[in-house]
Scaffold this motif. Structure first.
Motif, PDB file in Angstrom:
ATOM      1  N   LEU A  90       0.971  -1.133  -0.126  1.00 25.99           N
ATOM      2  CA  LEU A  90       0.119   0.093   0.001  1.00 25.99           C
ATOM      3  C   LEU A  90       0.867   1.201   0.065  1.00 25.99           C
ATOM      4  O   LEU A  90       0.552   2.155  -0.786  1.00 25.99           O
ATOM      5  CB  LEU A  90      -0.931  -0.115   1.196  1.00 25.99           C
ATOM      6  CG  LEU A  90      -2.068  -1.016   1.212  1.00 25.99           C
ATOM      7  CD1 LEU A  90      -2.741  -1.148   2.619  1.00 25.99           C
ATOM      8  CD2 LEU A  90      -3.139  -0.604  -0.039  1.00 25.99           C
ATOM      9  N   LEU A  91       1.942   1.451   0.795  1.00 29.34           N
ATOM     10  CA  LEU A  91       2.906   2.601   0.952  1.00 29.34           C
ATOM     11  C   LEU A  91       3.508   2.810  -0.397  1.00 29.34           C
ATOM     12  O   LEU A  91       3.639   3.720  -0.967  1.00 29.34           O
ATOM     13  CB  LEU A  91       3.597   2.096   2.088  1.00 29.34           C
ATOM     14  CG  LEU A  91       3.074   2.259   3.267  1.00 29.34           C
ATOM     15  CD1 LEU A  91       4.163   1.922   4.784  1.00 29.34           C
ATOM     16  CD2 LEU A  91       2.172   3.501   3.523  1.00 29.34           C
ATOM     17  N   ALA A  92       3.888   1.439  -0.773  1.00 33.25           N
ATOM     18  CA  ALA A  92       4.815   1.553  -2.287  1.00 33.25           C
ATOM     19  C   ALA A  92       3.955   2.262  -3.372  1.00 33.25           C
ATOM     20  O   ALA A  92       4.258   2.875  -4.130  1.00 33.25           O
ATOM     21  CB  ALA A  92       5.241   0.388  -2.632  1.00 33.25           C
ATOM     22  N   SER A  93       2.675   1.638  -3.399  1.00 32.93           N
ATOM     23  CA  SER A  93       1.598   2.267  -4.316  1.00 32.93           C
ATOM     24  C   SER A  93       1.484   3.618  -4.265  1.00 32.93           C
ATOM     25  O   SER A  93       1.324   4.558  -5.137  1.00 32.93           O
ATOM     26  CB  SER A  93       0.415   1.259  -4.176  1.00 32.93           C
ATOM     27  OG  SER A  93      -0.528   1.676  -5.407  1.00 32.93           O
ATOM     28  N   ALA A  94       1.078   4.050  -3.170  1.00 32.21           N
ATOM     29  CA  ALA A  94       0.845   5.417  -2.767  1.00 32.21           C
ATOM     30  C   ALA A  94       1.968   6.281  -2.965  1.00 32.21           C
ATOM     31  O   ALA A  94       1.645   7.520  -3.520  1.00 32.21           O
ATOM     32  CB  ALA A  94       0.418   5.515  -1.290  1.00 32.21           C
ATOM     33  N   ALA A  95       3.136   5.840  -2.919  1.00 31.05           N
ATOM     34  CA  ALA A  95       4.437   6.675  -2.994  1.00 31.05           C
ATOM     35  C   ALA A  95       4.351   7.005  -4.502  1.00 31.05           C
ATOM     36  O   ALA A  95       5.098   8.024  -4.838  1.00 31.05           O
ATOM     37  CB  ALA A  95       5.709   5.947  -2.539  1.00 31.05           C
ATOM     38  N   VAL A  96       3.823   6.395  -5.621  1.00 31.88           N
ATOM     39  CA  VAL A  96       3.983   6.557  -7.080  1.00 31.88           C
ATOM     40  C   VAL A  96       2.733   7.065  -7.472  1.00 31.88           C
ATOM     41  O   VAL A  96       2.552   7.098  -8.650  1.00 31.88           O
ATOM     42  CB  VAL A  96       4.709   5.485  -7.523  1.00 31.88           C
ATOM     43  CG1 VAL A  96       6.113   5.222  -7.090  1.00 31.88           C
ATOM     44  CG2 VAL A  96       3.688   4.433  -7.658  1.00 31.88           C
ATOM     45  N   GLU A  97       1.584   7.106  -6.860  1.00 29.16           N
ATOM     46  CA  GLU A  97       0.063   7.239  -7.530  1.00 29.16           C
ATOM     47  C   GLU A  97       0.033   8.769  -7.644  1.00 29.16           C
ATOM     48  O   GLU A  97       0.055   9.564  -6.715  1.00 29.16           O
ATOM     49  CB  GLU A  97      -1.055   6.739  -6.506  1.00 29.16           C
ATOM     50  CG  GLU A  97      -2.283   7.147  -6.921  1.00 29.16           C
ATOM     51  CD  GLU A  97      -2.537   6.623  -8.187  1.00 29.16           C
ATOM     52  OE1 GLU A  97      -2.911   7.611  -9.095  1.00 29.16           O
ATOM     53  OE2 GLU A  97      -2.455   5.447  -8.329  1.00 29.16           O
ATOM     54  N   PRO A  98      -0.029   9.199  -8.807  1.00 26.18           N
ATOM     55  CA  PRO A  98      -0.187  10.634  -9.186  1.00 26.18           C
ATOM     56  C   PRO A  98      -1.697  11.291  -8.965  1.00 26.18           C
ATOM     57  O   PRO A  98      -1.749  12.573  -8.436  1.00 26.18           O
ATOM     58  CB  PRO A  98      -0.074  10.539 -10.756  1.00 26.18           C
ATOM     59  CG  PRO A  98      -0.363   9.384 -11.295  1.00 26.18           C
ATOM     60  CD  PRO A  98       0.009   8.345 -10.106  1.00 26.18           C
TER      61      PRO A  98
END
Length: 513
Positions: free
Chosen positions: A446-454
């Protein structure tokens, strides 16, 4: 209590009076002066004066040119191009080039404790002497923030790239930098002397001749020095009693502006590898036994706010939809009994560490934790550290049961929040990383996805899911949002009140004569 609202814009050139020495009070004791390999106030405040960064920020979250005079993104947001200023030089007179920026980014990515800050960066290239091309595997919503004050110092490659371990480099103590001031003297535990750099790349700046960061043993002694005129600026003031006293002085201003970027909070962190604290029921029981409202109202005089989750309430990612562990001694006792401790169970004795030189926000709360946990049958010993390096060594090497930490959000979760929870940031020897040894692969995703989600709405949802899972198992009990203030005498003009406050460059601060 009403606090002053301070305007951020710089004074018109005709109004500025140049020269003079600004003395800044500090309770921080930096081990060295290289913020490329160390986070925190102690290193960041002098570091922002010694080193320039590609970008800077003013009173809001709008990036401004600094060492980079312009920047642009590719259409897919995966390539960022920086154009550096012509003619900028380091303190030793050598030109600042794209190679130095590339080297500095590589150093930060490899050594800084905020390993998620540059995680999407796959390569940095010096396309030509004044152009830096940053290629990312995914869009990085926090990349411009990560290139600003306190986070991305531009180091001279010709000085630091000498084959030695940069974390132990002798150059970290009196570093050659790129910022408005050069360091001339560093006496750990006493003072840092910063002199105006006459060849600074912004014409006519800095306005001051020098800055002296003078270190004091406690808030009261620093406050007395301010009142006596020995000090003109006292940032990161968190003693509510002292704030109330200084606010009444007619020749002084106290403001809470200048801290939007850091999002400071105090928390009680658990070593989840401890035999008893590895049991989620014990951590939850301790959480239920503590009362945030007592801390914020009785211990902090109403000048701090309760904290409930990994971000502060002013963050755009705040959810208010997590397990809060509202004060309940009966629940605490029941959970301890279920885990085999407390009345009729095994005895449980724990120690608690706290940041030194932080009496009201840390030590007083640690003593409160001791008293509260005695009510549910847990014996707590409060372990003092003589100085910050001792505390940092204990905590970073996981030599603790519980610890009172003060941590920052750093403007965006990808910079200051992810680092505390991702599995691969459990790094012995690195303070303010994942020292709790918390690891959940689903939260990592979840954190990895949020880190790159525009998309901001999608990022908020991903963080909400992560925060819900984290608080459910309580590797940390969130205590309060730390109240920070800056007090300064009326001779100080253009005080540092950007989003980074004193962790930003003070090239526009001046003294009224």
């Amino acid at each position: 209590m009403a606090l002053a609202q301070v305007a951020a814009p710089a004074a018109a050139p005709a109004e500025v009076q140049t020269g003079g020495t600004l003395v800044v009070a500090s309770l921080q004791k930096p081990r060295h002066l290289n913020p490329a390999v160390q986070s925190g106030i102690a290193t960041a405040v002098p570091g922002a004066q010694i080193f320039a960064t590609p970008l800077r920020f003013g009173a809001d979250f709008t990036p401004q040119p600094y060492l980079a005079e312009s920047w642009s993104f590719s259409e897919d947001q995966k390539v960022l191009t920086l154009k550096l200023r012509q003619g900028a030089v380091f303190h030793d007179g050598q030109p600042i080039t794209a190679e130095d920026v590339k080297y500095s980014m590589d150093v930060v990515k490899a050594n800084h404790p905020f390993n998620s800050m540059l995680a999407p960066v796959s390569s940095v290239e010096a396309t030509d002497p004044q152009t830096v091309t940053i290629t990312m595997s995914q869009p990085h919503p926090a990349i411009l923030l990560a290139l600003s004050s306190a986070l991305m110092p531009v180091l001279p490659k010709h000085v630091f790239d000498d084959g030695t371990d940069i974390k132990a480099s002798s150059h970290n103590n009196l570093p050659v930098g790129s910022g408005p001031f050069r360091v001339t003297e560093f006496e750990p535990g006493q003072h840092i002397m910063l002199e105006k750099f006459d060849k600074f790349f912004l014409p006519g700046k800095p306005y001051l001749d020098r800055i002296v960061i003078k270190q004091y043993k406690d808030a009261n002694s620093a406050g007395l020095a301010l009142e006596a005129g020995e000090v003109q600026l006292y940032p990161y003031l968190d003693s509510t009693r002292l704030v109330q006293r200084l606010e009444k002085k007619s020749n002084m201003t106290v403001t809470d502006q200048g801290y939007a970027g850091i999002g400071a909070m105090n928390w009680l962190a658990f070593n989840t590898k401890h035999p008893a604290l590895s049991d989620v029921r014990v951590r939850q029981a301790i959480s239920y036994a503590l009362d945030r409202n007592f801390v914020t109202k009785a211990l902090h005089g109403g000048l701090s706010k309760p904290a409930y989750e990994p971000v502060v309430s002013s963050s755009p990612f705040y959810t208010d939809a997590v397990e809060k562990y509202d004060f309940d001694l009966d629940k605490a006792k029941a959970l301890l009994a279920e885990a085999g401790y407390g009345e009729g169970g095994k005895p449980l004795a724990l120690s608690i560490d706290y940041l030194p030189e932080n009496e009201e926000q840390q030590h007083a709360v640690a003593e409160y934790v001791k008293a509260q946990l005695a009510k549910v049958g847990i014996k707590v010993s409060v372990r003092a550290s003589p100085d910050f390096p001792t505390w940092a060594q204990r905590v970073s090497n996981h030599d603790f049961d519980m610890t009172m930490d003060q941590v920052f959000n750093w403007g965006d979760p990808v910079i200051g929040v992810n680092r505390t929870y991702v599995c691969d940031n459990i790094k012995p020897g690195v303070v303010w990383s994942n020292t709790q040894s918390y690891c959940n692969p689903e939260v990592d995703k979840l954190l990895a996805s949020a880190a790159v989600e525009p998309d901001l709405a999608k990022r908020k949802e991903q963080y909400a899911q992560a925060f819900a899972q984290i608080t459910r198992v309580a590797p940390i009990y969130f205590v309060n949002e730390a109240p920070y203030f800056t007090a300064y005498s009326d001779v100080v003009q253009n005080p540092p009140v950007s989003i980074w406050g004193p962790m930003g460059p003070m090239d526009e601060v001046w003294l009224k004569k």
